[in-house]
Design an enzyme around this catalytic site. Structure first.
Site, PDB file in Angstrom:
ATOM      1  N   CYS A 107     -16.604  -7.074   5.837  1.00  0.00           N
ATOM      2  CA  CYS A 107     -17.476  -7.194   7.105  1.00  0.00           C
ATOM      3  C   CYS A 107     -17.697  -8.161   7.747  1.00  0.00           C
ATOM      4  CB  CYS A 107     -19.169  -7.458   7.014  1.00  0.00           C
ATOM      5  SG  CYS A 107     -19.197  -5.229   5.945  1.00  0.00           S
TER       6      CYS A 107
ATOM      7  N   ARG B  36     -10.463 -10.623   8.455  1.00  0.00           N
ATOM      8  CA  ARG B  36     -11.389 -10.501   7.621  1.00  0.00           C
ATOM      9  C   ARG B  36     -11.081  -8.600   6.423  1.00  0.00           C
ATOM     10  NH1 ARG B  36     -16.352 -13.909   7.011  1.00  0.00           N
ATOM     11  NH2 ARG B  36     -17.126 -12.375   6.000  1.00  0.00           N
TER      12      ARG B  36
ATOM     13  N   TRP C 281     -16.065  -2.800   6.028  1.00  0.00           N
ATOM     14  CA  TRP C 281     -15.267  -2.738   4.972  1.00  0.00           C
ATOM     15  C   TRP C 281     -15.671  -2.098   3.910  1.00  0.00           C
ATOM     16  CZ3 TRP C 281     -15.542  -4.157  -0.266  1.00  0.00           C
ATOM     17  CH2 TRP C 281     -13.705  -3.116  -0.641  1.00  0.00           C
TER      18      TRP C 281
ATOM     19  N   ASN D 162     -23.651  -7.274   6.407  1.00  0.00           N
ATOM     20  CA  ASN D 162     -22.462  -8.333   5.531  1.00  0.00           C
ATOM     21  C   ASN D 162     -23.490  -8.335   4.348  1.00  0.00           C
ATOM     22  OD1 ASN D 162     -20.737  -8.708   4.589  1.00  0.00           O
ATOM     23  ND2 ASN D 162     -20.313 -11.066   5.785  1.00  0.00           N
ATOM     24  N   GLY D 163     -23.595  -7.800   3.007  1.00  0.00           N
ATOM     25  CA  GLY D 163     -23.392  -7.910   1.892  1.00  0.00           C
ATOM     26  C   GLY D 163     -23.705  -6.270   0.711  1.00  0.00           C
TER      27      GLY D 163
ATOM     28  N   GLU E 229       1.728 -14.286  -9.134  1.00  0.00           N
ATOM     29  CA  GLU E 229       1.681 -13.858  -7.656  1.00  0.00           C
ATOM     30  C   GLU E 229       2.897 -13.479  -6.927  1.00  0.00           C
ATOM     31  OE1 GLU E 229      -0.815 -14.592  -5.668  1.00  0.00           O
ATOM     32  OE2 GLU E 229      -0.060 -15.251  -3.671  1.00  0.00           O
TER      33      GLU E 229
ATOM     34  N   LYS F 195       1.536 -10.085  -4.376  1.00  0.00           N
ATOM     35  CA  LYS F 195       2.377  -9.661  -3.318  1.00  0.00           C
ATOM     36  C   LYS F 195       2.759  -8.963  -3.286  1.00  0.00           C
ATOM     37  CE  LYS F 195       0.152 -12.196  -2.004  1.00  0.00           C
ATOM     38  NZ  LYS F 195      -0.997 -13.408  -1.696  1.00  0.00           N
TER      39      LYS F 195
ATOM     40  N   GLU G 246       0.566  -5.770  -2.623  1.00  0.00           N
ATOM     41  CA  GLU G 246      -0.756  -5.481  -1.837  1.00  0.00           C
ATOM     42  C   GLU G 246      -0.100  -5.009  -0.277  1.00  0.00           C
ATOM     43  OE1 GLU G 246      -4.043  -9.797  -1.611  1.00  0.00           O
ATOM     44  OE2 GLU G 246      -1.401 -10.262  -1.881  1.00  0.00           O
TER      45      GLU G 246
ATOM     46  N   HIS H 185       6.708  -5.330 -26.217  1.00  0.00           N
ATOM     47  CA  HIS H 185       5.827  -4.879 -26.656  1.00  0.00           C
ATOM     48  C   HIS H 185       5.118  -3.389 -26.078  1.00  0.00           C
ATOM     49  CE1 HIS H 185       6.899  -8.677 -29.309  1.00  0.00           C
ATOM     50  NE2 HIS H 185       6.680  -9.451 -29.345  1.00  0.00           N
TER      51      HIS H 185
ATOM     52  N   LYS I 160     -10.038  -9.716   3.961  1.00  0.00           N
ATOM     53  CA  LYS I 160      -8.897 -11.150   3.469  1.00  0.00           C
ATOM     54  C   LYS I 160     -10.379 -11.690   2.759  1.00  0.00           C
ATOM     55  CE  LYS I 160      -6.858 -14.628   5.134  1.00  0.00           C
ATOM     56  NZ  LYS I 160      -5.580 -14.567   3.579  1.00  0.00           N
TER      57      LYS I 160
END
Ligand code: G6P
Length: 582
Positions: free
Chosen positions: A2, A27, A73, A97-98, A456, A460, A463, A479, A577
């Site tokens: 947002c 964002r 978003w 936003n929130g 990481e 990546k 995503e 295991h 983001k």
């Protein structure tokens, strides 16, 4: 996540709103909308989709001087036209936003007062509630003061009122909001990138600040008192947000890593400046908090700090940190890692650390962001704006700073790694990815530091390519999950630590024996038998910076897989983001 924009001034507000929204696009969002005064009426244009599509629905003859805009978003309700902002109820039109956590209770209360709702959003409820209070008191300042004790959750709001043609009302709690100031225009935005083409002068709104903004003036109140806000000047260069000929921002940002990493190394080692970094060796325990990739950088930091400073390091997901039993004490250090400096969970973790009188060191990319302001000390990583949702250059610089912190009191000198990074850039990734593109599952394995890197590398890939991938400490595979390894299952193994290479190699043999297609990312000082892999990405050895060198190769690997799959690399579905809600 947002983005909010507002404009009032001498120029075309629609142009400013659209430019601002484009700057906030990075964002992450799924819907977009604007509202503006035209012939004394509020006109709203909004829909699911991208800003470019919205632009096609805008009448170029509309030349308003005041308006608000939003990239949404989705949290409450699917992305669609009705749920998109701005929302309008009674006399009030707003963007938010929130998250208003108690919106269902508020909704019930409002229904008793004959309010009807069209959308599934908490924002429409907030809008209706503001209308309801405003109807009674006819005073927006008073209304926005009242909501502080009624709305539970977080909000940044930008509000227009019917028949109040010259003013935008703003307030915030928990979510970021700044006000850009020019003599005859004012711009409100979620972050600096959206105002910088209009002005370098801005103020940062603090929680519970309430502002009345018009073309010539602004007034900010807190706790019913008019307050004097410091006007800050943004003196950094923000690179123009362009791809500079690259196909995607992600690729451009990966290619920026070489210069950024080497400039940082030159700065600290050529000028003997390592001791200008904070001395973290004095702490008994260190906590590192962050989310997503920022958390993953903390894992690498843990390895280095424990190895070189012999201090126990606890890496915590910020979203868990808030709700778990904590043992932080007064003389502990909390390192908060965040590219945006606005991640809601990390902000809360920092507040908790401060309540416990721990020292907070922020490792942040965004100047004057909330976490930067809350921290006792800040290291700015100076990565420049990162536009692609999947972080690359910020991850590498955060890792570099954690390594530098661990080495601060040593006499170690690290040389430039320009040649090594170029070697990694120049590999033919299309060759490595052939076997990855049409697969549904990929495993990443490694031990120790290599496990942390695999986490990481795996994130990546997931995503941006939407391929399901799992990272495993190599010894753990047998295991349980080795049962998923079948003929052709891709396994990407990371081997940069010579001390445990033999152990990882044994684990690779186990998966190879079960038919796995093995790609190894390995430091070139480690001997690896050709029999155990199908492809190898050879990382030029460097005593301290193998994590950075190897992660760049995995960033490129993920990039080319996603490109081959024609994914929306810079804006992967559902991801944001800057995650400004809990
Ligand atoms: C989001 C992004 C991730 C990022 C994380 C933390 O989930 O999609 O790429 O690592 O937030 O963001 P921060 O701004 O705090 O580093």
């Amino acid at each position: 996540m947002c983005g909010i924009i507002g404009y009032v001034g001498k120029n075309n507000a629609l142009k400013a709103l659209i430019n601002g929204l484009k700057a906030l696009e990075y964002r992450g969002y799924d819907s977009v909308g604007v509202a503006y005064f035209l012939n004394d009426k509020i006109k709203i244009i909004k829909d699911k989709g991208r800003i470019n599509e919205l632009e096609n629905n805008i009448d170029i003859n509309d030349l308003p001087n005041i308006g608000i805009g939003h990239t949404r978003w989705a949290t409450h309700g699917v992305p669609n036209k009705i749920n998109a902002h701005p929302h309008s109820v009674g006399n009030i039109t707003l963007v938010h936003n929130g998250i208003i956590e108690n919106y269902l209770e508020l909704k019930e209360e409002l229904i008793k007062h004959d309010y009807n709702f069209k959308s599934d959003t908490d924002t429409e409820v907030a809008c209706a509630y503001i209308d309801y209070l405003y109807k009674n008191n006819n005073d927006m300042l008073k209304t926005l003061h009242e909501i502080q004790n009624i709305f539970i959750g977080s909000y940044a709001l930008c509000i227009l009122i019917n028949n109040d043609f010259n003013n935008i009302y703003i307030t915030k709690k928990g979510s970021p909001l700044i006000l850009g100031i020019n003599t005859d225009e004012k711009i409100i935005a979620s972050d600096i990138s959206a105002i910088i083409s209009y002005t370098k002068n801005y103020i940062i709104l603090e929680d519970n600040d309430i502002g009345i903004i018009n073309r010539d003036n602004y007034k900010i109140y807190n706790n019913n008192k008019l307050i004097n806000k410091e006007i800050l000047t943004f003196d950094k260069n923000i690179d123009s947000i362009s791809k500079d000929g690259y196909d995607h921002f992600m690729l451009k940002e990966i290619y920026e890593e070489n210069e950024l990493i080497n400039n940082t190394l030159n700065h600290y080692f050529n000028n003997n400046l390592l001791s200008s970094l904070p001395d973290i060796s004095k702490y008994k325990s260190i906590y590192i908090v962050g989310c997503g990739s920022a958390y993953n950088t903390g894992l690498v930091g843990k390895y280095y700090i424990e190895k070189y400073l012999n201090i126990p390091v606890y890496v915590e997901l910020a979203s868990e940190f808030r709700y778990k039993k904590l043992f932080i004490k007064e003389n502990d250090l909390v390192i908060a890692i965040s590219q945006s400096g606005e991640t809601a969970d990390t902000i809360e973790a920092v507040k908790i650390a401060k309540e416990r009188n721990a020292k907070v060191l922020g490792i942040i990319n965004t100047y004057q962001s909330t976490i930067a302001r809350l921290s006792d000390e800040v290291i700015y990583i100076n990565a420049g704006i990162e536009v692609a949702v999947a972080t690359t250059k910020a991850y590498s610089l955060q890792v570099l700073y954690l390594i530098l912190l661990a080495l601060r009191n040593s006499n170690i000198v690290i040389n430039n790694i320009d040649k090594e990074i170029n070697t990694i850039y120049n590999y033919d990734y299309k060759k490595y990815i052939k076997h990855l593109v049409n697969t549904e599952h990929i495993f990443f394995i490694g031990r120790g530091i290599d496990y942390y890197l695999s986490v990481e590398g795996c994130l990546k890939l997931k995503e941006i390519s939407y391929i399901h991938a799992e990272s495993y400490a190599a010894g753990e595979l047998k295991h349980g999950t080795i049962s998923l390894i079948d003929k052709g299952t891709p396994v990407i193994a990371i081997i940069t630590d010579n001390d445990i290479a033999k152990k990882t190699i044994s684990n690779i043999k186990e998966v190879k024996a079960r038919g796995a297609h093995v790609i190894i990312v390995a430091s070139d000082n480690i001997n690896i038998d050709k029999e155990i892999y199908d492809e190898i990405i050879s990382i030029p050895y460097n005593k301290y910076l193998l994590p950075i060198l190897s992660i760049i190769s995995m960033q490129l690997l993920s990039y080319y897989v996603a490109k081959e799959k024609k994914c929306d690399i810079d804006k992967p579905r559902n991801l944001a983001k800057s995650v400004t809600v809990e």
